[in-house]
Structures are given as C-alpha cells and as structure tokens.
Motif scaffolding. Sequence first.
Motif, mmCIF file in Angstrom:
data_model
loop_
_atom_site.group_PDB
_atom_site.id
_atom_site.type_symbol
_atom_site.label_atom_id
_atom_site.label_comp_id
_atom_site.label_asym_id
_atom_site.label_seq_id
_atom_site.Cartn_x
_atom_site.Cartn_y
_atom_site.Cartn_z
ATOM 1 N N LEU A 26 -42.449 3.786 38.271
ATOM 2 C CA LEU A 26 -41.177 4.232 38.831
ATOM 3 C C LEU A 26 -41.243 5.672 39.335
ATOM 4 O O LEU A 26 -40.770 5.982 40.426
ATOM 5 N N GLY A 27 -41.838 6.549 38.544
ATOM 6 C CA GLY A 27 -41.917 7.952 38.949
ATOM 7 C C GLY A 27 -42.686 8.140 40.239
ATOM 8 O O GLY A 27 -42.262 8.862 41.140
ATOM 9 N N MET A 28 -43.824 7.462 40.350
ATOM 10 C CA MET A 28 -44.641 7.579 41.567
ATOM 11 C C MET A 28 -43.940 6.938 42.762
ATOM 12 O O MET A 28 -44.005 7.468 43.874
ATOM 13 N N ASP A 29 -43.250 5.811 42.537
ATOM 14 C CA ASP A 29 -42.507 5.178 43.623
ATOM 15 C C ASP A 29 -41.404 6.101 44.142
ATOM 16 O O ASP A 29 -41.201 6.221 45.348
ATOM 17 N N CYS A 30 -40.700 6.745 43.224
ATOM 18 C CA CYS A 30 -39.644 7.685 43.625
ATOM 19 C C CYS A 30 -40.224 8.869 44.383
ATOM 20 O O CYS A 30 -39.642 9.334 45.366
ATOM 21 N N LEU A 31 -41.364 9.352 43.935
ATOM 22 C CA LEU A 31 -42.023 10.479 44.601
ATOM 23 C C LEU A 31 -42.440 10.100 46.022
ATOM 24 O O LEU A 31 -42.237 10.874 46.965
ATOM 25 N N TRP A 32 -43.007 8.905 46.184
ATOM 26 C CA TRP A 32 -43.386 8.435 47.519
ATOM 27 C C TRP A 32 -42.162 8.301 48.420
ATOM 28 O O TRP A 32 -42.189 8.705 49.584
ATOM 29 N N ALA A 33 -41.095 7.711 47.895
ATOM 30 C CA ALA A 33 -39.876 7.535 48.691
ATOM 31 C C ALA A 33 -39.313 8.885 49.123
ATOM 32 O O ALA A 33 -38.947 9.076 50.282
ATOM 33 N N PHE A 34 -39.281 9.827 48.184
ATOM 34 C CA PHE A 34 -38.771 11.164 48.497
ATOM 35 C C PHE A 34 -39.657 11.842 49.542
ATOM 36 O O PHE A 34 -39.166 12.444 50.504
ATOM 37 N N GLY A 35 -40.960 11.727 49.378
ATOM 38 C CA GLY A 35 -41.900 12.365 50.302
ATOM 39 C C GLY A 35 -41.825 11.794 51.705
ATOM 40 O O GLY A 35 -41.787 12.532 52.688
ATOM 41 N N VAL A 36 -41.803 10.471 51.809
ATOM 42 C CA VAL A 36 -41.757 9.849 53.136
ATOM 43 C C VAL A 36 -40.422 10.125 53.820
ATOM 44 O O VAL A 36 -40.380 10.472 55.007
#
Length: 153
Positions: free
Chosen positions: A21-31
Amino acid sequence: MKLSAQEYARRVRRIGPHSPLGMDCLWAFGVGGCICLLGEVLRQRYLALGLEADLAGTLTSCSLIALSAVLTTLGWYQKLAAKAGAGSLVPITGFANAVVSAAIEFKSEGRVLGTGAKMFTIAGPVIVYGTLAAVVYGVVLWAAGALGVALPS
C-alpha cells in the motif's frame, strides 16, 4: 467446511497477493505530481514565448489532452495507469484517456457507429452536466440582475 471470519481473513492474507500500500500510494503521488509538473512546465514555456496567461493555460490543457490521447492510442497510458493507479487520473489527462479508450474499444464497429458514438459514452454525461450547469448559472445570474440583487463576485 464452514470457516469463521477470522480464519477466512487469515487464509486470504496467507494466500492472497501482497499489496504494498505504501509503495502504491507513493507511485500514485509521484506520477500525479509529474503530470501536474509537466503541465506547469508547458505553461511556463508558453508564457516565455510571450503568450497571455489565459492563452498559455488553454494551450497547456490542449497539449496535455493531445499527449494523453496519443499515449492512449499507443497503449502506453494503460501501462502507466497499471503501475501508477489513481495517480494517472489527474482530471485532464484521465478524462482524455477515458474518452480515447472508449473510442478505440469500439473501433471494430465502424467509424460512425463505433468510434464516433462510443467516445461520448464517457464524455456525454460531462458535456450534458456542463451545459445544464451553465444554463442554471445563467438563469440565476439573469434572475439576480432582473431583481436587482447583487451577487458576490
């Protein structure tokens, strides 16, 4: 075999795929941030060319829509969305992707009945809402003006 809710949840955790979840949120925020940054870079470039702020904003929106449509046509936007999740749903590019995807999906039905009609599956409700909202706002402003009521600006 009857499982309790706790036993079922334990088995799902053990067997089911792990979702970082943390990495998915980070990717979403970054993109999402990168898409917005690209929009701001385009806007600044248009302003540097000496264009007015309103025109620069319009050209930025058009550029992002065109880029999203091209990436969707090439199949790259879907790959980005698979990795970035909600980060690729920045309103202007996500909407363009949704419209183009619907049009591409129904290409086999022909240009008019397939592509031409189905691309409004997503865009239609937005266009209808925008038109109706504009009419309602216009009526409210007209009525306020006719009654002499000052509306805040």
